[in-house]
Design an enzyme around this catalytic site. Sequence first.
Site, mmCIF file in Angstrom:
data_model
loop_
_atom_site.group_PDB
_atom_site.id
_atom_site.type_symbol
_atom_site.label_atom_id
_atom_site.label_comp_id
_atom_site.label_asym_id
_atom_site.label_seq_id
_atom_site.Cartn_x
_atom_site.Cartn_y
_atom_site.Cartn_z
ATOM 1 N N SER A 1 0.861 -1.187 0.000
ATOM 2 C CA SER A 1 0.000 0.000 0.000
ATOM 3 C C SER A 1 0.893 1.232 0.000
ATOM 4 O O SER A 1 2.053 1.156 0.440
ATOM 5 C CB SER A 1 -0.857 0.012 1.264
ATOM 6 O OG SER A 1 -1.482 1.275 1.418
ATOM 7 N N TYR B 1 -2.313 -0.556 10.408
ATOM 8 C CA TYR B 1 -2.239 -0.889 8.981
ATOM 9 C C TYR B 1 -0.877 -0.463 8.419
ATOM 10 O O TYR B 1 -0.183 -1.251 7.760
ATOM 11 C CB TYR B 1 -3.373 -0.184 8.252
ATOM 12 C CG TYR B 1 -3.488 -0.502 6.769
ATOM 13 C CD1 TYR B 1 -3.937 -1.748 6.334
ATOM 14 C CD2 TYR B 1 -3.152 0.448 5.804
ATOM 15 C CE1 TYR B 1 -4.061 -2.034 4.978
ATOM 16 C CE2 TYR B 1 -3.273 0.172 4.448
ATOM 17 C CZ TYR B 1 -3.740 -1.065 4.041
ATOM 18 O OH TYR B 1 -3.857 -1.345 2.696
HETATM 19 N N1 LIG Z 1 -8.740 -0.959 -1.253
HETATM 20 C C1 LIG Z 1 -7.731 -0.085 -1.258
HETATM 21 O O1 LIG Z 1 -7.915 1.134 -1.385
HETATM 22 C C2 LIG Z 1 -6.310 -0.580 -1.120
HETATM 23 C C3 LIG Z 1 -5.265 0.351 -1.271
HETATM 24 C C4 LIG Z 1 -3.951 -0.077 -1.149
HETATM 25 C C5 LIG Z 1 -3.679 -1.391 -0.870
HETATM 26 N N2 LIG Z 1 -4.707 -2.270 -0.725
HETATM 27 C C6 LIG Z 1 -4.355 -3.663 -0.423
HETATM 28 O O2 LIG Z 1 -4.867 -4.479 -1.464
HETATM 29 C C7 LIG Z 1 -5.137 -5.779 -0.946
HETATM 30 C C8 LIG Z 1 -6.553 -6.191 -1.365
HETATM 31 O O3 LIG Z 1 -7.456 -5.251 -0.849
HETATM 32 P P1 LIG Z 1 -8.951 -5.090 -1.371
HETATM 33 O O4 LIG Z 1 -9.208 -3.652 -1.531
HETATM 34 O O5 LIG Z 1 -9.196 -6.013 -2.502
HETATM 35 O O6 LIG Z 1 -9.699 -5.570 -0.041
HETATM 36 P P2 LIG Z 1 -10.947 -6.558 0.170
HETATM 37 O O7 LIG Z 1 -11.338 -6.412 1.599
HETATM 38 O O8 LIG Z 1 -11.970 -6.349 -0.875
HETATM 39 O O9 LIG Z 1 -10.304 -7.985 -0.098
HETATM 40 C C9 LIG Z 1 -9.445 -8.606 0.822
HETATM 41 C C10 LIG Z 1 -9.707 -10.104 0.765
HETATM 42 O O10 LIG Z 1 -8.863 -10.700 1.744
HETATM 43 C C11 LIG Z 1 -9.632 -11.692 2.418
HETATM 44 N N3 LIG Z 1 -9.073 -11.944 3.748
HETATM 45 C C12 LIG Z 1 -9.242 -11.197 4.870
HETATM 46 N N4 LIG Z 1 -8.636 -11.797 5.900
HETATM 47 C C13 LIG Z 1 -8.049 -12.919 5.409
HETATM 48 C C14 LIG Z 1 -7.282 -13.951 5.998
HETATM 49 N N5 LIG Z 1 -6.993 -13.957 7.303
HETATM 50 N N6 LIG Z 1 -6.844 -14.959 5.214
HETATM 51 C C15 LIG Z 1 -7.155 -14.968 3.896
HETATM 52 N N7 LIG Z 1 -7.891 -14.034 3.284
HETATM 53 C C16 LIG Z 1 -8.330 -13.015 4.048
HETATM 54 C C17 LIG Z 1 -11.036 -11.127 2.477
HETATM 55 O O11 LIG Z 1 -11.992 -12.144 2.704
HETATM 56 C C18 LIG Z 1 -11.158 -10.471 1.108
HETATM 57 O O12 LIG Z 1 -11.672 -11.359 0.151
HETATM 58 C C19 LIG Z 1 -4.930 -5.683 0.561
HETATM 59 O O13 LIG Z 1 -3.671 -6.198 0.899
HETATM 60 C C20 LIG Z 1 -4.989 -4.201 0.835
HETATM 61 O O14 LIG Z 1 -4.252 -3.838 1.981
HETATM 62 C C21 LIG Z 1 -6.006 -1.900 -0.845
#
Ligand SMILES: NC(=O)c1ccc[n+]([C@@H]2O[C@H](COP(=O)([O-])OP(=O)(O)OC[C@H]3O[C@@H](n4cnc5c(N)ncnc54)[C@H](O)[C@@H]3O)[C@@H](O)[C@H]2O)c1
Length: 261
Positions: A144, A157
């Site tokens: 991130s 985070y």
């Molecule tokens: N959404 C944003 O703005 C953003 C920005 C920067 C980075 N990210 C990163 O991108 C990645 C994906 O994020 P996203 O936006 O798709 O989020 P999301 O919440 O839509 O998806 C995350 C997925 O991880 C799964 N998950 C949660 N806990 C888990 C565990 N213990 N074991 C296995 N799976 C688990 C959830 O069920 C979900 O399907 C993350 O690492 C997040 O930190 C997201």
Amino acid sequence: MRLSERVAWITGSAQGLGEALAYRFAEEGCRALLLTDIQVEAIQQVAQAVHEHHPACQTLGRVCDVRDEAQVAQVVNEAVQQFGALDILIANAGVIQSAEITEMSLSDWQWQMEVNLTGYFLCAREAARVMKPQGRGVILQINSKSGLKGSYKNCAYAASKFGGIGLTQSIAMDLAPYGIRVNAICPGNLLDSPMWQGTLFEQYARKWGLPEEAIRKYYEAQVPLGRGCTYTDVANLAVFLASDEASYITGEAYRVAGGQL
Ligand SMILES: NC(=O)c1ccc[n+]([C@@H]2O[C@H](COP(=O)([O-])OP(=O)(O)OC[C@H]3O[C@@H](n4cnc5c(N)ncnc54)[C@H](O)[C@@H]3O)[C@@H](O)[C@H]2O)c1
């Protein structure tokens, strides 16, 4: 088709970015995908749907909590038995719970550290155990922009994601002699993702004392390129880093954040 014949594993792929990466990696020619998540039904549905859209790509949808050492080992073993190799890991599973430090509970802190950092460690370790004897492999962490710069009311985070950068840089050195590259991608705000739609708009409205409707504009205004990050923005870099075109790149963390720092 820059990933033709590859076998890839994407954690947290039942929704959001992980799901989008599954479609894109199938489109780019992967012959098989291991798709894992804690969401029991959704991960099966995504695995089935990806295979239906891309019949040349076999998919294995499995429940796996990235914090659970035994489950992580088990799904990797099953995939390697079924597909014969593991070429790419995308450590994507991640969670966020915003709070000012004095309000941050120990359990919320530990949850974010365990999923975002320990989970990455366990998955990378297990993948590397398969990749080492293969003499090739790619590990990508979805980090991130908060892994490179502190984040207001997001101490757990950001700390977990900063840790991911240290892990990436260190294991890149451990694994380079075996032809395994390790990099991190640091997206900006994926404003249309379930993470934002489901909880962050509401969490951040509280954090900034703004109405929920104002939050999108507030975040867009901080991006020089003037918009939120999309799945395609992230997938374009992920495909490049996973492909042989990036064969001289390891130990790096790349922002995909529209110029935002
Ligand atoms: N959404 C944003 O703005 C953003 C920005 C920067 C980075 N990210 C990163 O991108 C990645 C994906 O994020 P996203 O936006 O798709 O989020 P999301 O919440 O839509 O998806 C995350 C997925 O991880 C799964 N998950 C949660 N806990 C888990 C565990 N213990 N074991 C296995 N799976 C688990 C959830 O069920 C979900 O399907 C993350 O690492 C997040 O930190 C997201």
